[in-house]
Design an enzyme around this catalytic site. Sequence first.
Site, mmCIF file in Angstrom:
data_model
loop_
_atom_site.group_PDB
_atom_site.id
_atom_site.type_symbol
_atom_site.label_atom_id
_atom_site.label_comp_id
_atom_site.label_asym_id
_atom_site.label_seq_id
_atom_site.Cartn_x
_atom_site.Cartn_y
_atom_site.Cartn_z
ATOM 1 N N ARG A 105 0.860 -1.193 0.000
ATOM 2 C CA ARG A 105 0.000 0.000 0.000
ATOM 3 C C ARG A 105 0.896 1.244 0.000
ATOM 4 O O ARG A 105 1.967 1.235 0.598
ATOM 5 C CB ARG A 105 -0.870 -0.030 1.256
ATOM 6 C CG ARG A 105 -1.917 1.037 1.341
ATOM 7 C CD ARG A 105 -2.837 0.807 2.536
ATOM 8 N NE ARG A 105 -3.711 -0.339 2.282
ATOM 9 C CZ ARG A 105 -4.007 -1.274 3.182
ATOM 10 N NH1 ARG A 105 -3.503 -1.212 4.404
ATOM 11 N NH2 ARG A 105 -4.811 -2.264 2.862
ATOM 12 N N ASN A 138 -0.623 -1.005 13.287
ATOM 13 C CA ASN A 138 -0.080 -2.084 12.464
ATOM 14 C C ASN A 138 1.135 -2.684 13.142
ATOM 15 O O ASN A 138 2.058 -1.949 13.502
ATOM 16 C CB ASN A 138 0.383 -1.539 11.105
ATOM 17 C CG ASN A 138 -0.728 -0.934 10.306
ATOM 18 O OD1 ASN A 138 -1.627 -1.635 9.885
ATOM 19 N ND2 ASN A 138 -0.664 0.370 10.093
ATOM 20 N N ASP A 172 4.713 -4.619 6.629
ATOM 21 C CA ASP A 172 3.463 -4.858 7.354
ATOM 22 C C ASP A 172 3.371 -6.348 7.682
ATOM 23 O O ASP A 172 3.453 -7.177 6.789
ATOM 24 C CB ASP A 172 2.293 -4.427 6.469
ATOM 25 C CG ASP A 172 0.947 -4.622 7.139
ATOM 26 O OD1 ASP A 172 0.616 -5.789 7.453
ATOM 27 O OD2 ASP A 172 0.227 -3.637 7.328
ATOM 28 N N ASP A 201 0.719 -7.944 9.121
ATOM 29 C CA ASP A 201 -0.659 -8.447 9.151
ATOM 30 C C ASP A 201 -1.408 -8.191 10.451
ATOM 31 O O ASP A 201 -2.555 -7.757 10.402
ATOM 32 C CB ASP A 201 -0.728 -9.951 8.827
ATOM 33 C CG ASP A 201 0.138 -10.334 7.642
ATOM 34 O OD1 ASP A 201 0.021 -9.679 6.595
ATOM 35 O OD2 ASP A 201 0.951 -11.262 7.782
ATOM 36 N N ASP A 251 -3.002 -6.511 13.496
ATOM 37 C CA ASP A 251 -3.389 -5.130 13.753
ATOM 38 C C ASP A 251 -4.141 -5.066 15.074
ATOM 39 O O ASP A 251 -4.809 -6.023 15.463
ATOM 40 C CB ASP A 251 -4.308 -4.605 12.643
ATOM 41 C CG ASP A 251 -3.676 -4.697 11.268
ATOM 42 O OD1 ASP A 251 -2.556 -4.189 11.102
ATOM 43 O OD2 ASP A 251 -4.295 -5.283 10.366
ATOM 44 N N ASP A 256 -6.884 -9.766 12.293
ATOM 45 C CA ASP A 256 -6.125 -10.443 11.233
ATOM 46 C C ASP A 256 -5.156 -11.513 11.739
ATOM 47 O O ASP A 256 -4.108 -11.750 11.132
ATOM 48 C CB ASP A 256 -5.383 -9.420 10.360
ATOM 49 C CG ASP A 256 -6.338 -8.433 9.700
ATOM 50 O OD1 ASP A 256 -7.493 -8.826 9.432
ATOM 51 O OD2 ASP A 256 -5.940 -7.285 9.462
ATOM 52 N N GLU A 260 -4.795 -14.206 9.068
ATOM 53 C CA GLU A 260 -3.938 -13.738 7.969
ATOM 54 C C GLU A 260 -2.469 -13.805 8.383
ATOM 55 O O GLU A 260 -1.611 -14.220 7.599
ATOM 56 C CB GLU A 260 -4.313 -12.305 7.580
ATOM 57 C CG GLU A 260 -3.479 -11.759 6.437
ATOM 58 C CD GLU A 260 -3.789 -10.300 6.107
ATOM 59 O OE1 GLU A 260 -3.274 -9.831 5.091
ATOM 60 O OE2 GLU A 260 -4.531 -9.632 6.865
#
Length: 177
Positions: free
Chosen positions: A23, A87, A103, A105, A107, A120, A123
């Site tokens: 991102r 994050n 990052d 994952d 959070d 997450d 994830e």
Amino acid sequence: MKLPKEGDFITIQSYKHDGSLHRTWRDTMVLKTTENAIIGVNDHTLVTESDGRRWVTREPAIVYFHKKYWFNIIAMIRDNGTSYYCNMASPYYLDEEALKYIDYDLDVKIFTDGEKRLLDVEEYERHKRKMNYSDDLDYILKEHVKILVDWINNGRGPFSEAYVNIWYKRYVELKNR
């Protein structure tokens, strides 16, 4: 790399552990830089996702990045109070192109009523296997979740109402210059 100054605009790039771009935030205004930390603000900032989708942030958000902590913090200033999105991520790296971090994952979200949620987890576990996160990395991230929760519970740094007010006020002053 020369540190950005108050009022400068920088790009922020988030990557995944495998090196893929995740991102990008364009035009984050820098409010303060120190040897180890950068405080900035996003307000109607263009965000580009890895798949090319674009969107614009809706409200002002104070962002906090540190070179020694494995998390970054976004304080979103809303009409009904401040909510946070944190994050779990590598300490940041700054070069001529952007402020960059990985990052990981996991959070932590804090709602305006103070409710905290770890997000997450599935994830994280999936990417841990797929991208071969080491046991050391897993340990570091889980320890830094504990540090982050301690900051939250004790109103430290970005989790202090005074902190958010000071930096938002400074942003408004700079924006109106």
